[in-house]
Scaffold this motif. Structure first.
Motif, PDB file in Angstrom:
ATOM      1  N   TRP A  27     -21.682  -7.918  29.988  1.00  0.00           N
ATOM      2  CA  TRP A  27     -23.025  -8.418  29.668  1.00  0.00           C
ATOM      3  C   TRP A  27     -23.446  -9.520  30.626  1.00  0.00           C
ATOM      4  O   TRP A  27     -24.628  -9.667  30.920  1.00  0.00           O
ATOM      5  N   ARG A  28     -22.500 -10.311  31.129  1.00  0.00           N
ATOM      6  CA  ARG A  28     -22.848 -11.393  32.056  1.00  0.00           C
ATOM      7  C   ARG A  28     -23.514 -10.842  33.325  1.00  0.00           C
ATOM      8  O   ARG A  28     -24.404 -11.452  33.877  1.00  0.00           O
ATOM      9  N   ASP A  29     -23.056  -9.682  33.777  1.00  0.00           N
ATOM     10  CA  ASP A  29     -23.640  -9.048  34.962  1.00  0.00           C
ATOM     11  C   ASP A  29     -24.957  -8.344  34.651  1.00  0.00           C
ATOM     12  O   ASP A  29     -25.838  -8.272  35.502  1.00  0.00           O
ATOM     13  N   LEU A  31     -27.173  -8.945  31.938  1.00  0.00           N
ATOM     14  CA  LEU A  31     -28.234  -9.651  31.221  1.00  0.00           C
ATOM     15  C   LEU A  31     -29.405 -10.047  32.116  1.00  0.00           C
ATOM     16  O   LEU A  31     -30.557  -9.774  31.773  1.00  0.00           O
ATOM     17  N   SER A  32     -29.151 -10.672  33.231  1.00  0.00           N
ATOM     18  CA  SER A  32     -30.277 -11.106  34.075  1.00  0.00           C
ATOM     19  C   SER A  32     -31.064  -9.906  34.586  1.00  0.00           C
ATOM     20  O   SER A  32     -32.290  -9.954  34.668  1.00  0.00           O
ATOM     21  N   GLU A  33     -30.374  -8.824  34.894  1.00  0.00           N
ATOM     22  CA  GLU A  33     -31.047  -7.597  35.340  1.00  0.00           C
ATOM     23  C   GLU A  33     -31.975  -7.058  34.254  1.00  0.00           C
ATOM     24  O   GLU A  33     -33.112  -6.684  34.521  1.00  0.00           O
ATOM     25  N   LEU A  35     -33.206  -8.767  31.634  1.00  0.00           N
ATOM     26  CA  LEU A  35     -34.280  -9.737  31.381  1.00  0.00           C
ATOM     27  C   LEU A  35     -35.370  -9.678  32.452  1.00  0.00           C
ATOM     28  O   LEU A  35     -36.532  -9.967  32.166  1.00  0.00           O
ATOM     29  N   ASN A  36     -35.011  -9.268  33.657  1.00  0.00           N
ATOM     30  CA  ASN A  36     -35.992  -9.125  34.727  1.00  0.00           C
ATOM     31  C   ASN A  36     -36.843  -7.866  34.603  1.00  0.00           C
ATOM     32  O   ASN A  36     -37.836  -7.725  35.310  1.00  0.00           O
ATOM     33  N   ASP A  56     -22.640 -19.468  26.380  1.00  0.00           N
ATOM     34  CA  ASP A  56     -22.966 -18.873  27.676  1.00  0.00           C
ATOM     35  C   ASP A  56     -24.056 -17.816  27.543  1.00  0.00           C
ATOM     36  O   ASP A  56     -24.982 -17.756  28.358  1.00  0.00           O
ATOM     37  N   ALA A  60     -27.830 -18.051  29.062  1.00  0.00           N
ATOM     38  CA  ALA A  60     -28.235 -17.065  30.064  1.00  0.00           C
ATOM     39  C   ALA A  60     -29.497 -16.301  29.668  1.00  0.00           C
ATOM     40  O   ALA A  60     -29.999 -15.498  30.443  1.00  0.00           O
ATOM     41  N   GLY A  61     -30.007 -16.545  28.451  1.00  0.00           N
ATOM     42  CA  GLY A  61     -31.263 -15.933  28.050  1.00  0.00           C
ATOM     43  C   GLY A  61     -31.205 -14.974  26.884  1.00  0.00           C
ATOM     44  O   GLY A  61     -32.239 -14.465  26.443  1.00  0.00           O
TER      45      GLY A  61
END
Length: 183
Positions: A27-29, A31-33, A35-36, A56, A60-61
């Motif tokens: 999920w750390r890898d 999540l930002s993808e 959310l974008n 964390d 991270a959102g």
């Protein structure tokens, strides 16, 4: 709302087709993808075992987390004796994504069943699931950890026994502390 399942999750992977190999990202890898690409709130799952993991994820959102393996040793868990024996065994040391028990990809602790049958397991759910059901039932009935599916996320060693409420309190401790202190 979306629930994002990382590769560290225990049990069956969120795939629509049994023959598809799920991605190998946590999920750390991811999540930002995610959310974008969306404005929807995202819940993360897979490998969330500690208060730091929760902290964390929220930082991270993510709007929330989903925990599974963290609750398997709690008093309220329906874990049978064979599953508990395998889950807590010090000589079982790794988890793998396997099709051995059901034909669908799922993360489990590597026991004798996985070691023996994963190399020949085919992606034909529910047929494999039906074929292995009597073996799994026999393992549960005789408390044989080598015959049951030991579903577990990669952080299974962080699981705590006791009331589920205590696990929730421990997972939420850092979040509650941060709210009391303010932004």
């Amino acid at each position: 709302m979306l629930c994002l399942q990382g590769t560290d999750a225990g049990g069956h992977r969120g795939t629509h087709l049994a023959e598809i190999e799920p991605n190998g990202s946590g999920w750390r890898d991811l999540l930002s993808e995610v959310l974008n690409t969306t404005d929807l709130p995202v819940v993360v799952a897979g490998g969330v075992m500690t208060a730091q993991d929760v902290k964390d994820a929220l930082a991270a959102g993510a709007v929330a987390v989903q925990c599974g393996s963290a609750f398997l040793l709690t008093d309220e868990s329906g874990m049978n004796d064979a599953y508990r024996a395998g889950f807590t065994a010090s000589d079982l040391t790794e988890t793998v994504v396997t099709r051995a028990f059901s034909g669908r990809p799922a993360r489990a602790i590597r026991n004798e069943f996985v070691a023996r049958f994963d190399p020949v397991a085919v992606p034909v759910y529910p047929i494999v699931n039906q074929l292995t059901k009597p073996l799994r039932a026999a393992g549960a009935a005789t408390s044989d950890r080598e015959l049951v599916s030991l579903w577990a996320g990669t952080g299974w060693r962080h699981a705590q026994s006791g009331p589920a409420a205590d696990v929730v309190a421990a997972l939420a401790a850092e979040v509650a502390e941060r709210r009391l202190e303010g932004p």
